[in-house]
Design an enzyme around this catalytic site. Structure first.
Site, PDB file in Angstrom:
ATOM      1  N   GLU A 156     -33.401 -42.423   9.605  1.00 25.38           N
ATOM      2  CA  GLU A 156     -34.111 -43.678  10.313  1.00 25.38           C
ATOM      3  C   GLU A 156     -34.013 -44.989   9.939  1.00 25.38           C
ATOM      4  O   GLU A 156     -34.998 -45.681   9.709  1.00 25.38           O
ATOM      5  CB  GLU A 156     -35.913 -43.048  10.216  1.00 25.38           C
ATOM      6  CG  GLU A 156     -36.056 -41.738  11.137  1.00 25.38           C
ATOM      7  CD  GLU A 156     -37.594 -41.466  10.882  1.00 25.38           C
ATOM      8  OE1 GLU A 156     -38.382 -41.922  10.306  1.00 25.38           O
ATOM      9  OE2 GLU A 156     -37.912 -40.660  11.842  1.00 25.38           O
TER      10      GLU A 156
ATOM     11  N   ARG B   5     -35.579 -36.826  -0.341  1.00 31.24           N
ATOM     12  CA  ARG B   5     -36.086 -36.284   0.901  1.00 31.24           C
ATOM     13  C   ARG B   5     -35.083 -35.470   1.789  1.00 31.24           C
ATOM     14  O   ARG B   5     -33.927 -36.139   2.007  1.00 31.24           O
ATOM     15  CB  ARG B   5     -36.811 -37.257   1.609  1.00 31.24           C
ATOM     16  CG  ARG B   5     -38.169 -37.312   1.021  1.00 31.24           C
ATOM     17  CD  ARG B   5     -38.911 -38.347   1.820  1.00 31.24           C
ATOM     18  NE  ARG B   5     -39.840 -37.996   2.651  1.00 31.24           N
ATOM     19  CZ  ARG B   5     -39.865 -38.288   4.027  1.00 31.24           C
ATOM     20  NH1 ARG B   5     -39.174 -39.403   4.357  1.00 31.24           N
ATOM     21  NH2 ARG B   5     -40.983 -37.970   4.852  1.00 31.24           N
TER      22      ARG B   5
ATOM     23  N   ASP C  72     -40.631 -32.101  12.461  1.00 35.11           N
ATOM     24  CA  ASP C  72     -41.315 -33.349  12.089  1.00 35.11           C
ATOM     25  C   ASP C  72     -42.971 -33.090  12.305  1.00 35.11           C
ATOM     26  O   ASP C  72     -43.607 -33.848  12.932  1.00 35.11           O
ATOM     27  CB  ASP C  72     -41.011 -34.549  12.735  1.00 35.11           C
ATOM     28  CG  ASP C  72     -41.626 -35.811  12.222  1.00 35.11           C
ATOM     29  OD1 ASP C  72     -42.144 -35.571  11.116  1.00 35.11           O
ATOM     30  OD2 ASP C  72     -41.407 -36.902  12.757  1.00 35.11           O
TER      31      ASP C  72
ATOM     32  N   GLU D 179     -43.156 -30.567   1.669  1.00 33.13           N
ATOM     33  CA  GLU D 179     -44.022 -32.016   2.130  1.00 33.13           C
ATOM     34  C   GLU D 179     -44.560 -31.387   3.260  1.00 33.13           C
ATOM     35  O   GLU D 179     -44.295 -31.080   4.106  1.00 33.13           O
ATOM     36  CB  GLU D 179     -42.678 -32.906   2.198  1.00 33.13           C
ATOM     37  CG  GLU D 179     -43.727 -34.254   2.620  1.00 33.13           C
ATOM     38  CD  GLU D 179     -42.606 -35.420   3.191  1.00 33.13           C
ATOM     39  OE1 GLU D 179     -41.885 -35.657   2.363  1.00 33.13           O
ATOM     40  OE2 GLU D 179     -42.909 -35.929   3.987  1.00 33.13           O
TER      41      GLU D 179
ATOM     42  N   GLU E 141     -50.738 -37.137  11.885  1.00 35.69           N
ATOM     43  CA  GLU E 141     -50.015 -38.020  12.600  1.00 35.69           C
ATOM     44  C   GLU E 141     -50.082 -37.230  13.981  1.00 35.69           C
ATOM     45  O   GLU E 141     -50.274 -37.777  15.046  1.00 35.69           O
ATOM     46  CB  GLU E 141     -48.648 -38.289  12.196  1.00 35.69           C
ATOM     47  CG  GLU E 141     -47.705 -38.785  13.191  1.00 35.69           C
ATOM     48  CD  GLU E 141     -46.397 -39.111  12.467  1.00 35.69           C
ATOM     49  OE1 GLU E 141     -46.257 -38.726  11.278  1.00 35.69           O
ATOM     50  OE2 GLU E 141     -45.481 -39.566  13.299  1.00 35.69           O
TER      51      GLU E 141
HETATM   52  O1  GCW Z   1     -42.752 -38.237  11.210  1.00 37.90           O
HETATM   53  C1  GCW Z   1     -42.006 -39.435  11.173  1.00 37.90           C
HETATM   54  C2  GCW Z   1     -42.993 -40.639  11.202  1.00 37.90           C
HETATM   55  C3  GCW Z   1     -42.602 -41.914  10.463  1.00 37.90           C
HETATM   56  C4  GCW Z   1     -42.303 -41.346   9.037  1.00 37.90           C
HETATM   57  C5  GCW Z   1     -40.976 -40.469   9.105  1.00 37.90           C
HETATM   58  C6  GCW Z   1     -41.095 -40.057   7.638  1.00 37.90           C
HETATM   59  C7  GCW Z   1     -42.391 -42.553   7.019  1.00 37.90           C
HETATM   60  O2  GCW Z   1     -43.185 -40.916  12.486  1.00 37.90           O
HETATM   61  O3  GCW Z   1     -43.718 -42.725  10.642  1.00 37.90           O
HETATM   62  O4  GCW Z   1     -41.956 -42.452   8.149  1.00 37.90           O
HETATM   63  O5  GCW Z   1     -41.415 -39.164   9.861  1.00 37.90           O
HETATM   64  O6  GCW Z   1     -41.344 -38.874   7.275  1.00 37.90           O
HETATM   65  O7  GCW Z   1     -40.020 -40.497   6.941  1.00 37.90           O
END
Ligand code: GCW
Length: 680
Positions: free
Chosen positions: A265, A298, A338, A360, A366
């Site tokens: 990202e 990660r 996610d 994790e 969220e």
């Molecule tokens: O789920 C997504 C989130 C991001 C987050 C990313 C991650 C911290 O929308 O906000 O960033 O995962 O886990 O790196």
């Protein structure tokens, strides 16, 4: 009686004492005296004794001896507990024994001869807190560690007080580490003034057995170190990290290590320099090794135009298995996508054989209604821990794999993305505290049931003001049982009204709160838009991940590939995760896919309606502040659930072309209205 006393008594009788929830599950005051004996003294042991004095339950005087000693039955920070002794090998072990004893006293659980050893050596919170005090995906105020402004780096008495309360709450459930900042890390995190503040925080956390960790930006050497590159194989870069690490340990001798989000990202990483994740992670691991520090690297990596997103982390990391130093742990989200309301487990669990993999989990909601919806997450995590990886045949569950029972990993760890902020009640929603509590309890013991955790949490969090036995009976029947039932159902309910039958990531825009199955503006990455995930067309709906589709099924151990691949054997909860299914396909239950989808959404809404009714009866048993707060939030959750249902069914109906079954509540909203709501 004085006037004040009279008023006090009146207030107590009316049950309207102010209760902002700040005390969490640690509200009990002692009801008796206890004598605590301990040969040695230390800040941690002093806290242990103080907790016993403060929370002791019992009419007669008690006696407790605390003792550090070696015992074959104890590992790590485990402990043994009898009516009047607590043994452990470490000081935090004693503290955990004390909290367990008090919890048992307060919840009425038996106390004699308890031995407990933690499922994971390291049990961490991950804060996604930014240096300016904001929190990514935080819904409970601002950071308790960072703030902007003139006094950003002044440590006040108030700060210390809050950090102490934070440390105590964590220690009470066995959490022993915390990553103090966002994985989307600022390079400034490693600047001297920030590190000084980390030292101050560490000093407060230490007596509670909690170590600090930091998330670091991979390009820090060039961003703040004045170097031309951040290439992990460059000698100057290696030296820069070594010096930085030595600077950190001079301030914080028990510093835990680094967490890294790299090449994900938009974050920088070793691949920017033609290096691998292993090159990057090992370079940091080598710098930390002399001090006993670790690297949590990660696995949440995926590229915009790559293969099916849920396969990418596996394909990136499995070829590197065995190439990582033994102080590197790969940190993977529970699911391969996610933190969705439901996902099958990530195939990295059981997929990596020589490198430790740690889960994790996301405590902050969220994708589960944020600070508005009542969703107890323990059932989701229980489902995850109990999932069979089949790595070594049946019984190779995620719990055993991640706990190091299948492969004896050097380190066993678990992390939870925190839901804590500056709100008076810490978590935004009174029931969100249960998710913080549950994470800690499951990190300590990944075999605990959601039922037990909910039961404990309710008893510890809501005071039973009906002291005698008859009163307790009523409290149990009228309050604990129905509230527990609501909590235990709440996750499945959210799955029903949001994305049942294996649907995933159909959220609107970027806030991830409400529905947006239609959301796909031109120019936005495809893998960030819902149509990429639901693939609805006039034939059917769902992502084809079978052998003839993206073949994600093949990343699992046998027999899972064939189980998931076959429409008939694929568990229905994962149906649209693995299959593109015709609208008129007959499910086991006898309904067509379309009808079943309608029933699930409808059921989700009706269940929230039931939660409201359940809670409406609770006014007698809870303080008014939390009663009204939860009542208001449930009302909003109900409205949201109806929006979810109408948005998804009306949108998908354009493809299915089929009517809603008669016994499904007709829509309240129009699709075009809903498509305008982009915010919550
Ligand atoms: O789920 C997504 C989130 C991001 C987050 C990313 C991650 C911290 O929308 O906000 O960033 O995962 O886990 O790196």
């Amino acid at each position: 009686m004085t006037r004040t006393l009279l008023l006090l008594t009146l207030l107590l009788c009316l049950n309207i004492t102010a209760e902002d929830g700040h005390q969490l599950w640690l509200r009990a005051q002692n009801t008796g005296q206890v004598t605590v004996k301990c040969k040695t003294g230390s800040p941690t042991l002093d806290i242990a004794a103080q907790e016993l004095h403060q929370g002791w339950q019992g009419k007669d005087g008690g006696h407790i001896k605390l003792k550090i000693k070696q015992d074959k039955r104890i590992t790590g920070d485990g402990f043994r507990l009898t009516r009047n002794r607590i043994y452990a090998q470490t000081e935090p072990g004693i503290l955990y024994g004390v909290y367990e004893l008090l919890r048992r006293q307060q919840t009425g659980a038996p106390i004699d001869r308890v031995t407990q050893n933690p499922s994971y050596d390291l049990r961490l919170l991950n804060h996604w807190d930014n240096l300016d005090g904001s929190i990514e995906r935080g819904y409970a105020g601002s950071s308790i560690f960072w703030r902007k402004g003139k006094d950003a780096f002044t440590v006040t008495a108030q700060d210390r007080n809050l950090w102490t309360e934070y440390a105590r709450a964590n220690a009470s459930v066995g959490i022993n580490g915390t990553v103090l900042n966002n994985v989307n890390a600022s390079p400034q995190m490693l600047s001297p003034k920030v590190l000084k503040r980390v030292q101050e925080i560490a000093d407060v956390l230490r007596p509670y057995g909690i170590k600090p960790y930091l998330a670091v930006k991979f390009s820090s050497p060039s961003l703040i170190g004045g170097l031309k590159t951040s290439d992990p194989l460059d000698p100057d870069v290696i030296r820069w990290w070594q010096e930085k690490v030595s600077e950190i340990y001079a301030l914080i001798p028990d510093f835990g290590g680094f967490l890294v989000k790299a090449n994900s990202e938009g974050q920088p990483g070793p691949q920017d320099f033609g290096r691998t994740h292993a090159d990057g992670a090992n370079m940091l691991a080598d710098a930390l090794k002399p001090y006993g520090g670790i690297v949590m690297w990660r696995a949440f990596v995926y590229k915009p135009s790559g293969d099916d997103r849920v396969k990418q982390a596996y394909n990136e990391f499995v070829p590197l298995d065995g190439k990582f130093r033994d102080n590197v742990i790969i940190q993977s989200k529970n699911g391969p996508l996610d933190f969705q309301p439901r996902e099958p487990f990530s195939p990295l669990f059981g997929g990596m054989k020589e490198t430790a993999v740690m889960p994790e989990l996301q405590i902050t909601q969220e994708y589960l209604g944020q600070n508005v919806h009542l969703v107890f997450l323990a059932p989701m995590w229980e489902e995850f821990f109990n999932s069979e990886t089949y790595m070594e045949g049946p019984g190779s569950t995620i719990a055993r794999y991640t706990g190091g029972d299948i492969i004896p990993f050097q380190h066993t760890l678990i992390a939870g993305v925190s839901n804590i902020g500056s709100d008076p009640n810490w978590c935004g929603h009174p029931f969100a505290q249960a998710n913080w509590y549950a994470f800690g309890r499951m990190a300590w013991n990944n075999a605990l049931s959601s039922e037990q955790i909910a039961d404990e949490w309710i008893k510890l969090t809501f005071k039973n003001s009906w002291g005698n036995d008859a009163g307790k009976e009523i409290f149990n029947e009228k309050f604990i049982l129905p509230v527990k039932e609501m909590m235990l159902k709440s996750r499945e309910t959210a799955v029903n009204y949001m994305m049942p039958l294996g649907l995933h990531h159909i959220f609107a825009a970027n806030h991830h709160y409400g529905p947006g199955p239609w959301w796909a503006p031109a120019g936005v990455r495809k893998d960030w838009t819902p149509p990429y995930y639901h693939q609805a067309d006039d034939k059917g709906i769902g992502f084809d991940r079978t052998r003839t589709g993206s073949d994600a099924v093949s990343l699992y151990h046998k027999p899972l590939p064939s189980v998931f691949n076959d429409l008939k054997t694929c568990p229905e909860k994962y149906l649209l995760w693995f299959h593109h299914v015709p609208w008129d396909y007959k499910l086991h239950i006898g309904n067509t896919l379309w009808n079943e989808l309608c029933y699930r959404y409808d059921r989700g809404v009706k269940e929230v309606d039931k939660f409201q009714k359940t809670w409406n009866n609770m006014g007698l048993y809870v303080d008014s502040e939390r009663f009204y707060q939860v009542q208001g939030k449930l009302r909003e959750q109900y409205d949201n659930a109806r929006i979810w249902k109408d948005a998804c069914l009306l949108y998908f109906q354009q493809f299915s072309g089929m009517p809603l079954p008669d016994n499904v509540e007709p829509p309240v909203y129009r699709l075009n209205e809903l498509m305008q709501i982009d915010k919550k």
